[in-house]
Structures are given as structure tokens and as C-alpha cells.
Scaffold this motif. Structure first.
Motif, PDB file in Angstrom:
ATOM      1  N   TYR A   1       0.840  -1.203   0.000  1.00  0.00           N
ATOM      2  CA  TYR A   1       0.000   0.000   0.000  1.00  0.00           C
ATOM      3  C   TYR A   1       0.874   1.251   0.000  1.00  0.00           C
ATOM      4  CZ  TYR A   1      -3.611   3.330   1.366  1.00  0.00           C
ATOM      5  OH  TYR A   1      -4.467   4.388   1.400  1.00  0.00           O
TER       6      TYR A   1
ATOM      7  N   ILE B   1      -5.821  -2.126  -3.121  1.00  0.00           N
ATOM      8  CA  ILE B   1      -6.610  -1.336  -2.166  1.00  0.00           C
ATOM      9  C   ILE B   1      -6.360   0.145  -2.383  1.00  0.00           C
ATOM     10  CG2 ILE B   1      -6.839  -0.718   0.277  1.00  0.00           C
ATOM     11  CD1 ILE B   1      -6.399  -3.715   0.909  1.00  0.00           C
ATOM     12  N   HIS B   2      -5.109   0.519  -2.549  1.00  0.00           N
ATOM     13  CA  HIS B   2      -4.810   1.939  -2.765  1.00  0.00           C
ATOM     14  C   HIS B   2      -5.404   2.422  -4.078  1.00  0.00           C
ATOM     15  CE1 HIS B   2      -2.565   5.462  -4.127  1.00  0.00           C
ATOM     16  NE2 HIS B   2      -2.663   5.807  -2.852  1.00  0.00           N
TER      17      HIS B   2
ATOM     18  N   ASN C   1      -8.035   1.282  -5.622  1.00  0.00           N
ATOM     19  CA  ASN C   1      -9.492   1.371  -5.491  1.00  0.00           C
ATOM     20  C   ASN C   1      -9.909   2.574  -4.660  1.00  0.00           C
ATOM     21  OD1 ASN C   1      -9.798  -0.897  -7.060  1.00  0.00           O
ATOM     22  ND2 ASN C   1     -10.075  -2.281  -5.324  1.00  0.00           N
ATOM     23  N   GLN C   2      -9.145   2.912  -3.637  1.00  0.00           N
ATOM     24  CA  GLN C   2      -9.458   4.089  -2.832  1.00  0.00           C
ATOM     25  C   GLN C   2      -9.243   5.365  -3.628  1.00  0.00           C
ATOM     26  OE1 GLN C   2      -7.055   3.821   0.677  1.00  0.00           O
ATOM     27  NE2 GLN C   2      -8.546   2.562   1.771  1.00  0.00           N
ATOM     28  N   LYS C   3      -8.221   5.355  -4.470  1.00  0.00           N
ATOM     29  CA  LYS C   3      -7.908   6.530  -5.275  1.00  0.00           C
ATOM     30  C   LYS C   3      -8.967   6.765  -6.357  1.00  0.00           C
ATOM     31  CE  LYS C   3      -4.374   7.554  -8.391  1.00  0.00           C
ATOM     32  NZ  LYS C   3      -3.029   7.327  -8.865  1.00  0.00           N
TER      33      LYS C   3
ATOM     34  N   LYS D   1     -12.202   6.007  -6.202  1.00  0.00           N
ATOM     35  CA  LYS D   1     -13.542   6.327  -5.685  1.00  0.00           C
ATOM     36  C   LYS D   1     -13.775   7.832  -5.751  1.00  0.00           C
ATOM     37  CE  LYS D   1     -14.205   2.541  -2.455  1.00  0.00           C
ATOM     38  NZ  LYS D   1     -14.374   2.184  -1.069  1.00  0.00           N
TER      39      LYS D   1
ATOM     40  N   LYS E   1     -14.948  11.344  -4.475  1.00  0.00           N
ATOM     41  CA  LYS E   1     -15.004  11.910  -3.131  1.00  0.00           C
ATOM     42  C   LYS E   1     -16.361  12.562  -2.912  1.00  0.00           C
ATOM     43  CE  LYS E   1     -10.208  12.336  -2.754  1.00  0.00           C
ATOM     44  NZ  LYS E   1      -9.265  12.214  -1.841  1.00  0.00           N
TER      45      LYS E   1
END
Length: 125
Positions: free
Chosen positions: A47, A112-113, A115-117, A119, A121
Motif C-alpha cells: 500500500y 486497495i490503494h 481502489n481508494q484513489k 472512488k 469523493k
């Protein structure tokens, strides 16, 4: 400057022989704790490498860790417990298999990183 320090720190953490230490704890203590710590560290380091854009450091650090673990393992091969403990594989074969399996948490951390990036906001009111 900051990215250089982070890359050196990341490389140092990645170069640690996690697989050898996990196998050594397994042989000497009968403990699987080393494998768990290795998996958690791999997830965190994967990550972190993606977060700072240092994926090449991740690859090089993994290779250095494998070489160090393999060297330490071959120097311990004369130890009588290592000869029979990891049957049906030899300790060197298991080291390579665990090193490959250790890539799974790192890939998960990279994913994971990403997918978070990706999304969107939420707007704050």
C-alpha cells in the motif's frame, strides 16, 4: 528530498528477510506468527509503495529480500531440523513458494490503494 528518504526507508523495510525469519520461527518455536507478521507487513508495504509511487522500489526490495533469505536459508541447511521439518518440500523450495505467496498481500495492498484513489469523493456541505 522527502521522496528519497521514503524510498530508502521503504527499500530497507522491504529488504528484511521476512520469509527466512518466518521459517526460522516455524522451525525453532513451532510458531506461525512469523508468517502472519510477514503477510501484514507485505500488505502495508505494498500500500505504501503505491501511495508514494514507488512500485519499482517494491520490486527491487522483494528481490533483495529473496536473495538474503535464500542465502541465510542455505547457510542453515546443515542444521538437522531444517532437513526434515518442511516435508515434502526442501527448505529452499518452501522459501521460494512462500516468497511467491508473499506477493499476494503486496498486490492486495496495491489494489486497495488504487481502489481508494478511484472512488469519487463526497462533497462536504
Amino acid at each position: 528530498m522527502k521522496k528519497g528518504i521514503i524510498s530508502i526507508l521503504l527499500f530497507s523495510l522491504l529488504s528484511f528477510p521476512y520469509v527466512f525469519i518466518a521459517m526460522f520461527l516455524d522451525v525453532s518455536q513451532g510458531s506461525m506468527l512469523g508468517y502472519g507478521i510477514m503477510a501484514v507487513m507485505s500488505l502495508i508495504l505494498g500500500y505504501t509503495a503505491r501511495y508514494f509511487g514507488l512500485v519499482p522500489v517494491l520490486v527491487i526490495g522483494n528481490l533483495v529480500s529473496l536473495v538474503i533469505s535464500y542465502y541465510l536459508n542455505t547457510t542453515m541447511a546443515g542444521h538437522e531440523k531444517w532437513g526434515w521439518y518442511f516435508k515434502p518440500l526442501t527448505s529452499q523450495q518452501l522459501l521460494i513458494v512462500v516468497s511467491i505467496l508473499n506477493l499476494i498481500p503486496q498486490i492486495l495492498g496495491l489494489t486497495i490503494h488504487r481502489n481508494q484513489k478511484d472512488k469519487p469523493k463526497k462533497a462536504r456541505i
